[in-house]
Design a protein around this motif. Structure first.
Motif, PDB file in Angstrom:
ATOM      1  N   GLU A 168      41.698  33.957  40.446  1.00 20.54           N
ATOM      2  CA  GLU A 168      43.025  33.369  40.324  1.00 20.54           C
ATOM      3  C   GLU A 168      43.782  34.414  40.612  1.00 20.54           C
ATOM      4  O   GLU A 168      43.552  35.796  40.574  1.00 20.54           O
ATOM      5  N   SER A 169      45.144  34.236  41.186  1.00 17.18           N
ATOM      6  CA  SER A 169      46.190  35.281  41.215  1.00 17.18           C
ATOM      7  C   SER A 169      46.563  35.840  39.897  1.00 17.18           C
ATOM      8  O   SER A 169      46.681  35.135  38.763  1.00 17.18           O
ATOM      9  N   LEU A 170      46.895  37.243  39.867  1.00 15.93           N
ATOM     10  CA  LEU A 170      47.232  37.725  38.706  1.00 15.93           C
ATOM     11  C   LEU A 170      48.531  38.529  38.962  1.00 15.93           C
ATOM     12  O   LEU A 170      49.079  39.042  40.055  1.00 15.93           O
ATOM     13  N   ASN A 171      49.308  38.515  37.705  1.00 16.85           N
ATOM     14  CA  ASN A 171      50.685  39.134  37.783  1.00 16.85           C
ATOM     15  C   ASN A 171      50.363  40.500  36.748  1.00 16.85           C
ATOM     16  O   ASN A 171      50.042  40.146  35.609  1.00 16.85           O
ATOM     17  N   ILE A 172      50.478  41.644  37.152  1.00 17.27           N
ATOM     18  CA  ILE A 172      50.191  43.030  36.467  1.00 17.27           C
ATOM     19  C   ILE A 172      51.838  43.640  36.399  1.00 17.27           C
ATOM     20  O   ILE A 172      52.315  43.920  37.493  1.00 17.27           O
ATOM     21  N   LEU A 173      52.291  43.990  35.358  1.00 19.96           N
ATOM     22  CA  LEU A 173      53.448  44.933  35.184  1.00 19.96           C
ATOM     23  C   LEU A 173      53.231  46.359  35.341  1.00 19.96           C
ATOM     24  O   LEU A 173      52.332  46.839  34.671  1.00 19.96           O
ATOM     25  N   LEU A 174      53.582  47.235  36.237  1.00 20.34           N
ATOM     26  CA  LEU A 174      53.529  48.500  36.282  1.00 20.34           C
ATOM     27  C   LEU A 174      54.705  48.994  35.551  1.00 20.34           C
ATOM     28  O   LEU A 174      55.907  49.016  36.140  1.00 20.34           O
ATOM     29  N   LEU A 175      54.352  50.062  34.799  1.00 20.37           N
ATOM     30  CA  LEU A 175      55.521  50.809  34.036  1.00 20.37           C
ATOM     31  C   LEU A 175      55.119  52.224  34.313  1.00 20.37           C
ATOM     32  O   LEU A 175      54.151  52.946  34.111  1.00 20.37           O
ATOM     33  N   GLY A 176      56.229  53.164  35.044  1.00 22.85           N
ATOM     34  CA  GLY A 176      56.171  54.370  35.068  1.00 22.85           C
ATOM     35  C   GLY A 176      57.211  54.695  33.845  1.00 22.85           C
ATOM     36  O   GLY A 176      58.171  54.871  34.088  1.00 22.85           O
ATOM     37  N   VAL A 177      56.479  55.592  33.180  1.00 20.76           N
ATOM     38  CA  VAL A 177      57.116  56.029  31.948  1.00 20.76           C
ATOM     39  C   VAL A 177      57.423  57.416  31.776  1.00 20.76           C
ATOM     40  O   VAL A 177      56.678  58.279  32.082  1.00 20.76           O
ATOM     41  N   ASP A 178      58.572  57.974  31.696  1.00 24.87           N
ATOM     42  CA  ASP A 178      58.761  59.558  31.541  1.00 24.87           C
ATOM     43  C   ASP A 178      59.138  59.851  29.828  1.00 24.87           C
ATOM     44  O   ASP A 178      59.895  59.502  29.392  1.00 24.87           O
ATOM     45  N   LYS A 179      57.760  60.530  29.541  1.00 26.61           N
ATOM     46  CA  LYS A 179      57.727  61.042  28.409  1.00 26.61           C
ATOM     47  C   LYS A 179      57.581  62.568  28.293  1.00 26.61           C
ATOM     48  O   LYS A 179      56.929  62.935  29.016  1.00 26.61           O
ATOM     49  N   ARG A 180      58.238  63.143  27.419  1.00 25.76           N
ATOM     50  CA  ARG A 180      58.410  64.500  27.308  1.00 25.76           C
ATOM     51  C   ARG A 180      58.597  65.124  25.956  1.00 25.76           C
ATOM     52  O   ARG A 180      59.528  64.678  25.216  1.00 25.76           O
ATOM     53  N   GLY A 181      57.630  65.709  25.399  1.00 26.43           N
ATOM     54  CA  GLY A 181      57.271  66.268  24.053  1.00 26.43           C
ATOM     55  C   GLY A 181      57.302  65.150  23.267  1.00 26.43           C
ATOM     56  O   GLY A 181      56.519  64.290  23.217  1.00 26.43           O
ATOM     57  N   SER A 182      58.281  65.043  22.204  1.00 26.33           N
ATOM     58  CA  SER A 182      58.027  63.953  21.195  1.00 26.33           C
ATOM     59  C   SER A 182      59.080  62.755  21.490  1.00 26.33           C
ATOM     60  O   SER A 182      59.203  62.040  20.705  1.00 26.33           O
ATOM     61  N   ASP A 183      59.665  62.939  22.762  1.00 26.33           N
ATOM     62  CA  ASP A 183      60.489  61.743  23.161  1.00 26.33           C
ATOM     63  C   ASP A 183      59.635  60.780  23.547  1.00 26.33           C
ATOM     64  O   ASP A 183      58.633  60.578  23.887  1.00 26.33           O
ATOM     65  N   GLY A 184      60.221  59.559  22.832  1.00 28.68           N
ATOM     66  CA  GLY A 184      59.420  58.207  22.975  1.00 28.68           C
ATOM     67  C   GLY A 184      59.471  57.625  24.384  1.00 28.68           C
ATOM     68  O   GLY A 184      58.499  56.995  24.887  1.00 28.68           O
TER      69      GLY A 184
ATOM     70  N   LEU B  73      62.268  37.293  34.695  1.00 29.37           N
ATOM     71  CA  LEU B  73      61.971  36.656  35.884  1.00 29.37           C
ATOM     72  C   LEU B  73      61.174  34.951  35.748  1.00 29.37           C
ATOM     73  O   LEU B  73      60.889  34.655  36.734  1.00 29.37           O
ATOM     74  N   ASP B  74      61.067  34.665  34.431  1.00 33.95           N
ATOM     75  CA  ASP B  74      60.603  33.473  34.221  1.00 33.95           C
ATOM     76  C   ASP B  74      59.200  33.531  34.711  1.00 33.95           C
ATOM     77  O   ASP B  74      58.793  32.254  35.418  1.00 33.95           O
ATOM     78  N   ILE B  75      58.535  34.410  34.166  1.00 34.24           N
ATOM     79  CA  ILE B  75      57.067  34.557  34.750  1.00 34.24           C
ATOM     80  C   ILE B  75      56.249  34.843  33.665  1.00 34.24           C
ATOM     81  O   ILE B  75      56.586  35.238  32.469  1.00 34.24           O
ATOM     82  N   GLU B  76      54.825  34.672  33.690  1.00 33.79           N
ATOM     83  CA  GLU B  76      53.949  35.324  32.809  1.00 33.79           C
ATOM     84  C   GLU B  76      52.885  36.382  33.337  1.00 33.79           C
ATOM     85  O   GLU B  76      52.759  36.339  34.480  1.00 33.79           O
ATOM     86  N   LEU B  77      52.957  37.628  32.504  1.00 34.53           N
ATOM     87  CA  LEU B  77      52.265  38.515  33.134  1.00 34.53           C
ATOM     88  C   LEU B  77      50.954  38.607  32.322  1.00 34.53           C
ATOM     89  O   LEU B  77      50.557  38.286  31.154  1.00 34.53           O
ATOM     90  N   ASP B  78      49.839  38.892  33.168  1.00 35.71           N
ATOM     91  CA  ASP B  78      48.469  38.850  32.777  1.00 35.71           C
ATOM     92  C   ASP B  78      47.910  40.050  32.161  1.00 35.71           C
ATOM     93  O   ASP B  78      47.040  40.405  31.344  1.00 35.71           O
ATOM     94  N   TYR B  79      48.410  41.217  32.787  1.00 34.40           N
ATOM     95  CA  TYR B  79      48.024  42.535  32.542  1.00 34.40           C
ATOM     96  C   TYR B  79      49.322  43.516  32.633  1.00 34.40           C
ATOM     97  O   TYR B  79      50.338  43.153  33.370  1.00 34.40           O
ATOM     98  N   TYR B  80      49.235  44.778  31.892  1.00 36.17           N
ATOM     99  CA  TYR B  80      50.163  45.801  32.437  1.00 36.17           C
ATOM    100  C   TYR B  80      49.205  47.108  32.507  1.00 36.17           C
ATOM    101  O   TYR B  80      48.220  47.316  31.953  1.00 36.17           O
ATOM    102  N   VAL B  81      49.828  48.000  33.313  1.00 41.60           N
ATOM    103  CA  VAL B  81      49.450  49.162  33.530  1.00 41.60           C
ATOM    104  C   VAL B  81      50.621  50.282  33.158  1.00 41.60           C
ATOM    105  O   VAL B  81      51.339  50.233  33.971  1.00 41.60           O
TER     106      VAL B  81
END
Length: 316
Positions: free
Chosen positions: A71-87, A147-155
């Protein structure tokens, strides 16, 4: 000497060479098999022990069932900028929809300054702050609510590791729409020429980080991010050298997190590879506004409903 004895002597060398050839082939087959297994085993360990990180916002059983039934899938792609101890903050947010039956892939970008309700905080703020407030779980819940959607996975990918990933795959090629001289994102004075660009990891980081020289500002930057992701997907799907696989796995293990386990990834590669045949890119449309001296990107309800329907159509 009889003819029979002569014939026997002539046959022995042939049998010997046949045995040697078969032995060499057997050793080669065993060697390739052992190497392939070591890669498989390394990949499975890296995914399940390093990358696989569950979240409470997504029910993994639902995604697994969808993959099994193609079936169709919705995946959230997160590009995160982490440096050192910064969350860190989510520097890029995209919803990737995969439609296996209709062989389609859709990538919807959400500008990081988009003003929305932060789920779990109860107030409106820039959507990229959700990650700073509550990590991956809060980002997932906030995007689902927007967006009123359901996400199946995240990366989730640490942007600092993007350069290493591209270097492991080899150079990527993208189409550059504007001409500019770099001010130091990659190398001061470097010329990003209009047209087809072939870039290594460091050059790609300069390509996606530049913003104020682009007439479209952050929107142009977001478009370049989508191009780079598409180029990485294409490159990753066509890597011919098996020797590159372990280095790619090592880079991902150090810089990527996902709620997919190894079997999920394997099934995605086997069953959803055809979705690259038809790719659509879109970015949430809105307008800039300033509230209490802070810039926000305001997306109207009509636009949110439109994007919801675009994603929902991938599920139909």
């Amino acid at each position: 000497m009889t003819e029979e004895r002569r014939a026997g002597k002539r046959r022995k060398p042939r049998r010997l060479w046949l045995k040697i050839t078969l032995s060499v082939l057997l050793v080669l087959v065993l060697g390739v098999g052992i190497y392939a297994y070591s890669i498989y085993d390394n990949a499975k360990g890296a995914v399940n022990e390093q990358m696989h990180q569950k979240v409470t916002a997504i029910d993994e059983k639902v995604g697994k069932q969808k993959i099994e039934e193609k079936e169709s899938l919705n995946i959230l792609l997160l590009g995160v900028d982490k440096r050192g101890s910064d969350g860190g903050r989510s520097d890029a947010l995209m919803v990737l929809s995969l439609d296996q039956k209709n062989e389609k892939m859709q990538l919807v970008s959400i500008p990081r300054d988009t003003r929305t309700m932060i789920v779990g905080k109860g107030f409106e703020d820039k959507i990229n702050h959700a990650y700073a407030f509550g990590g991956t779980d809060m980002s997932i819940s906030t995007v689902e609510d927007l967006l009123d959607i359901e996400l199946d996975y995240y990366v989730e990918m640490n942007m600092e590791g993007l350069a290493d990933l591209i270097n492991s795959l080899g150079e990527i090629t993208v189409q550059n729409e504007i001409d500019w001289i770099d001010e130091g994102y990659y190398q001061e004075g470097y010329h990003y020429a209009e047209g087809e660009l072939t870039m290594d990891g460091a050059q790609t980081m300069g390509f996606v980080r530049m913003r104020h020289k682009d007439p479209q500002g952050d929107f142009g930057r977001t478009e370049r991010q989508r191009k780079v992701i598409g180029a990485i997907v294409d490159k990753g799907a066509s890597v011919a050298s098996v020797g590159k696989i372990n280095s790619v796995i090592d880079v991902l293990g150090n810089n990527m997190a996902t709620n997919m386990d190894f079997d999920d990834m394997k099934d995605l590669l086997l069953n959803y590879a055809n979705v690259r045949k038809n790719t659509e890119n879109y970015m949430l449309q809105g307008s800039g506004t300033t509230i209490d001296g802070i810039y926000y990107y305001q997306v109207p309800d009509e636009e949110l409903a439109k994007v919801h329907d675009m994603i929902a159509e991938m599920d139909s």
